[in-house]
Design a protein around this motif. Structure first.
Motif, PDB file in Angstrom:
ATOM      1  N   ASP A 124       0.854  -1.184   0.000  1.00  0.00           N
ATOM      2  CA  ASP A 124       0.000   0.000   0.000  1.00  0.00           C
ATOM      3  C   ASP A 124       0.894   1.239   0.000  1.00  0.00           C
ATOM      4  OD1 ASP A 124      -2.085   1.791   0.278  1.00  0.00           O
ATOM      5  OD2 ASP A 124      -2.258   1.506   2.441  1.00  0.00           O
ATOM      6  N   GLU A 125       1.084   1.837  -1.177  1.00  0.00           N
ATOM      7  CA  GLU A 125       1.988   2.988  -1.278  1.00  0.00           C
ATOM      8  C   GLU A 125       1.332   4.237  -0.713  1.00  0.00           C
ATOM      9  OE1 GLU A 125       4.695   5.494  -4.465  1.00  0.00           O
ATOM     10  OE2 GLU A 125       4.389   3.352  -4.716  1.00  0.00           O
ATOM     11  N   THR A 126       2.089   4.976   0.079  1.00  0.00           N
ATOM     12  CA  THR A 126       1.656   6.262   0.620  1.00  0.00           C
ATOM     13  C   THR A 126       2.750   7.277   0.303  1.00  0.00           C
ATOM     14  OG1 THR A 126       2.732   5.950   2.763  1.00  0.00           O
ATOM     15  CG2 THR A 126       0.483   5.076   2.528  1.00  0.00           C
ATOM     16  N   ASP A 127       2.524   8.522   0.709  1.00  0.00           N
ATOM     17  CA  ASP A 127       3.535   9.557   0.490  1.00  0.00           C
ATOM     18  C   ASP A 127       4.800   9.303   1.314  1.00  0.00           C
ATOM     19  OD1 ASP A 127       1.887  10.840  -1.263  1.00  0.00           O
ATOM     20  OD2 ASP A 127       1.130  12.287   0.196  1.00  0.00           O
ATOM     21  N   ASP A 128       4.701   8.442   2.323  1.00  0.00           N
ATOM     22  CA  ASP A 128       5.835   8.200   3.208  1.00  0.00           C
ATOM     23  C   ASP A 128       6.765   7.097   2.726  1.00  0.00           C
ATOM     24  OD1 ASP A 128       4.991  10.128   5.148  1.00  0.00           O
ATOM     25  OD2 ASP A 128       3.477   8.690   5.825  1.00  0.00           O
ATOM     26  N   PHE A 129       6.238   6.172   1.925  1.00  0.00           N
ATOM     27  CA  PHE A 129       7.017   4.998   1.529  1.00  0.00           C
ATOM     28  C   PHE A 129       6.948   4.794   0.027  1.00  0.00           C
ATOM     29  CE2 PHE A 129       5.151   4.044   5.756  1.00  0.00           C
ATOM     30  CZ  PHE A 129       6.316   4.134   6.499  1.00  0.00           C
ATOM     31  N   THR A 130       8.119   4.725  -0.586  1.00  0.00           N
ATOM     32  CA  THR A 130       8.182   4.473  -2.019  1.00  0.00           C
ATOM     33  C   THR A 130       9.508   3.782  -2.339  1.00  0.00           C
ATOM     34  OG1 THR A 130       7.830   5.471  -4.202  1.00  0.00           O
ATOM     35  CG2 THR A 130       9.246   6.686  -2.674  1.00  0.00           C
ATOM     36  N   THR A 131       9.615   3.240  -3.533  1.00  0.00           N
ATOM     37  CA  THR A 131      10.866   2.617  -3.963  1.00  0.00           C
ATOM     38  C   THR A 131      11.335   3.271  -5.257  1.00  0.00           C
ATOM     39  OG1 THR A 131       9.696   0.907  -5.224  1.00  0.00           O
ATOM     40  CG2 THR A 131      10.274   0.378  -2.946  1.00  0.00           C
ATOM     41  N   VAL A 132      12.612   3.129  -5.542  1.00  0.00           N
ATOM     42  CA  VAL A 132      13.173   3.625  -6.796  1.00  0.00           C
ATOM     43  C   VAL A 132      14.092   2.551  -7.365  1.00  0.00           C
ATOM     44  CG1 VAL A 132      13.065   6.072  -6.180  1.00  0.00           C
ATOM     45  CG2 VAL A 132      15.107   4.753  -5.615  1.00  0.00           C
ATOM     46  N   PRO A 133      14.208   2.438  -8.690  1.00  0.00           N
ATOM     47  CA  PRO A 133      15.110   1.447  -9.276  1.00  0.00           C
ATOM     48  C   PRO A 133      16.540   1.641  -8.772  1.00  0.00           C
ATOM     49  CG  PRO A 133      13.674   2.363 -10.956  1.00  0.00           C
ATOM     50  CD  PRO A 133      13.469   3.192  -9.719  1.00  0.00           C
ATOM     51  N   GLN A 134      17.193   0.553  -8.453  1.00  0.00           N
ATOM     52  CA  GLN A 134      18.549   0.494  -7.911  1.00  0.00           C
ATOM     53  C   GLN A 134      18.643   1.069  -6.497  1.00  0.00           C
ATOM     54  OE1 GLN A 134      18.384   1.325 -11.565  1.00  0.00           O
ATOM     55  NE2 GLN A 134      18.392  -0.906 -11.359  1.00  0.00           N
ATOM     56  N   GLY A 135      17.494   1.382  -5.897  1.00  0.00           N
ATOM     57  CA  GLY A 135      17.478   1.787  -4.495  1.00  0.00           C
ATOM     58  C   GLY A 135      17.492   0.564  -3.593  1.00  0.00           C
ATOM     59  N   SER A 136      17.556   0.794  -2.297  1.00  0.00           N
ATOM     60  CA  SER A 136      17.599  -0.311  -1.334  1.00  0.00           C
ATOM     61  C   SER A 136      16.220  -0.562  -0.738  1.00  0.00           C
ATOM     62  CB  SER A 136      18.584   0.011  -0.208  1.00  0.00           C
ATOM     63  OG  SER A 136      19.899   0.114  -0.710  1.00  0.00           O
ATOM     64  N   ILE A 137      15.959  -1.820  -0.446  1.00  0.00           N
ATOM     65  CA  ILE A 137      14.729  -2.231   0.242  1.00  0.00           C
ATOM     66  C   ILE A 137      15.096  -3.449   1.092  1.00  0.00           C
ATOM     67  CG2 ILE A 137      13.988  -3.742  -1.662  1.00  0.00           C
ATOM     68  CD1 ILE A 137      11.543  -1.715   0.514  1.00  0.00           C
ATOM     69  N   THR A 138      14.445  -3.582   2.229  1.00  0.00           N
ATOM     70  CA  THR A 138      14.657  -4.758   3.064  1.00  0.00           C
ATOM     71  C   THR A 138      13.395  -5.600   3.035  1.00  0.00           C
ATOM     72  OG1 THR A 138      16.082  -3.435   4.508  1.00  0.00           O
ATOM     73  CG2 THR A 138      15.362  -5.555   5.350  1.00  0.00           C
ATOM     74  N   VAL A 139      13.527  -6.858   2.621  1.00  0.00           N
ATOM     75  CA  VAL A 139      12.401  -7.797   2.557  1.00  0.00           C
ATOM     76  C   VAL A 139      12.698  -8.949   3.506  1.00  0.00           C
ATOM     77  CG1 VAL A 139      11.058  -9.346   1.083  1.00  0.00           C
ATOM     78  CG2 VAL A 139      11.948  -7.192   0.146  1.00  0.00           C
ATOM     79  N   ASN A 140      11.847  -9.109   4.522  1.00  0.00           N
ATOM     80  CA  ASN A 140      12.081 -10.136   5.557  1.00  0.00           C
ATOM     81  C   ASN A 140      13.500 -10.050   6.112  1.00  0.00           C
ATOM     82  OD1 ASN A 140       9.530 -11.184   5.678  1.00  0.00           O
ATOM     83  ND2 ASN A 140       9.981 -13.075   4.584  1.00  0.00           N
ATOM     84  N   GLY A 141      13.978  -8.806   6.260  1.00  0.00           N
ATOM     85  CA  GLY A 141      15.287  -8.569   6.857  1.00  0.00           C
ATOM     86  C   GLY A 141      16.459  -8.649   5.908  1.00  0.00           C
ATOM     87  N   ILE A 142      16.201  -8.938   4.623  1.00  0.00           N
ATOM     88  CA  ILE A 142      17.286  -9.097   3.649  1.00  0.00           C
ATOM     89  C   ILE A 142      17.482  -7.798   2.881  1.00  0.00           C
ATOM     90  CG2 ILE A 142      18.131 -10.426   1.676  1.00  0.00           C
ATOM     91  CD1 ILE A 142      16.044 -12.590   2.497  1.00  0.00           C
ATOM     92  N   SER A 143      18.698  -7.282   2.882  1.00  0.00           N
ATOM     93  CA  SER A 143      19.026  -6.085   2.103  1.00  0.00           C
ATOM     94  C   SER A 143      19.056  -6.457   0.623  1.00  0.00           C
ATOM     95  CB  SER A 143      20.404  -5.550   2.522  1.00  0.00           C
ATOM     96  OG  SER A 143      20.808  -4.498   1.672  1.00  0.00           O
ATOM     97  N   LEU A 144      18.173  -5.805  -0.155  1.00  0.00           N
ATOM     98  CA  LEU A 144      18.061  -6.102  -1.580  1.00  0.00           C
ATOM     99  C   LEU A 144      18.056  -4.819  -2.396  1.00  0.00           C
ATOM    100  CD1 LEU A 144      15.276  -8.825  -1.312  1.00  0.00           C
ATOM    101  CD2 LEU A 144      17.702  -9.216  -1.767  1.00  0.00           C
ATOM    102  N   THR A 145      18.410  -4.950  -3.663  1.00  0.00           N
ATOM    103  CA  THR A 145      18.372  -3.828  -4.596  1.00  0.00           C
ATOM    104  C   THR A 145      17.104  -3.922  -5.428  1.00  0.00           C
ATOM    105  OG1 THR A 145      20.780  -3.760  -4.714  1.00  0.00           O
ATOM    106  CG2 THR A 145      19.569  -2.686  -6.500  1.00  0.00           C
ATOM    107  N   VAL A 146      16.382  -2.808  -5.530  1.00  0.00           N
ATOM    108  CA  VAL A 146      15.164  -2.759  -6.330  1.00  0.00           C
ATOM    109  C   VAL A 146      15.544  -2.850  -7.804  1.00  0.00           C
ATOM    110  CG1 VAL A 146      13.162  -1.352  -6.971  1.00  0.00           C
ATOM    111  CG2 VAL A 146      13.959  -1.396  -4.586  1.00  0.00           C
TER     112      VAL A 146
END
Length: 198
Positions: A124-146
């Motif tokens: 559920d995207e809001t103004d507070d949370f978004t992703t960008v290509p080659q940005g970082s995201i953590t999924v189930n604690g794993i550091s991943l690249t978008v």
């Protein structure tokens, strides 16, 4: 503080309810190295070790944690990603991770790409949370690249090592995963919102 580099996985051995809280009893390869009051990220959610007995240790999830994460869906036998907190005498191999889950996402698609796995997740995207290509995201604690980013969804590419040595291999379409968005991106987003109001 964490890095999103998973050290090992733990297995849920027992679940005890105490009012609105849940006590999880787990086993992991380094149980004997843990200490009471130590912070330990479980699927990216920072929990405090409250008890150690033989090969098991216990953590408690309060109602607020259960509402914001996928911990309420854990069962006896569930495999959980683990990371101990960052030591400042080492390299930061992942990215800056706080262990504070922002929200959950839903696995939409898992593609086997002949040696790697491409996973698409919606949230559920809001103004507070978004992703960008080659940005970082953590999924189930794993550091991943978008790898790809769209409104309310993103995709990540998983290398074979990560697939084998984390609980990623257990995911199926429809599963709930814990998400922690990049802390720098969250601050930038908040500052931009503030400036737009001024």
């Amino acid at each position: 503080m964490f890095t999103g580099i998973i050290e090992a996985t733990a297995i849920i051995e027992k679940i005890e309810r105490s009012g609105e809280n849940i006590n999880f009893i787990l086993s992991c390869p380094f149980t004997q190295e843990l200490k009471i009051d130590q912070s330990l990220a479980h699927n990216g959610c920072c929990l405090t070790v409250v008890r150690i007995t033989d090969e098991n240790y216990s953590v408690t999830a309060i109602a607020e944690t259960l509402e914001k994460t996928n911990l309420g869906q854990w069962n006896v036998g569930t495999e959980v990603n683990l990371e101990r907190c960052l030591k400042f005498d080492g390299r930061l191999d992942g990215h800056i991770v706080q262990g504070h889950v922002d929200k959950t996402g839903i696995v939409q698609k898992i593609e086997d790409r002949d040696g790697s796995f491409f996973i698409t997740i919606t949230y559920d995207e809001t103004d507070d949370f978004t992703t960008v290509p080659q940005g970082s995201i953590t999924v189930n604690g794993i550091s991943l690249t978008v790898a790809e980013s769209g409104f309310g969804q993103f995709s990540v590419a998983i290398i074979p090592y990560t697939w084998e040595f984390t609980n990623m291999k257990n995911l199926q379409s429809g599963d709930l995963v814990n998400l922690e968005f990049d802390i720098i991106g969250k601050y930038v987003t908040k500052l931009m919102k503030k400036n737009a109001v001024l």
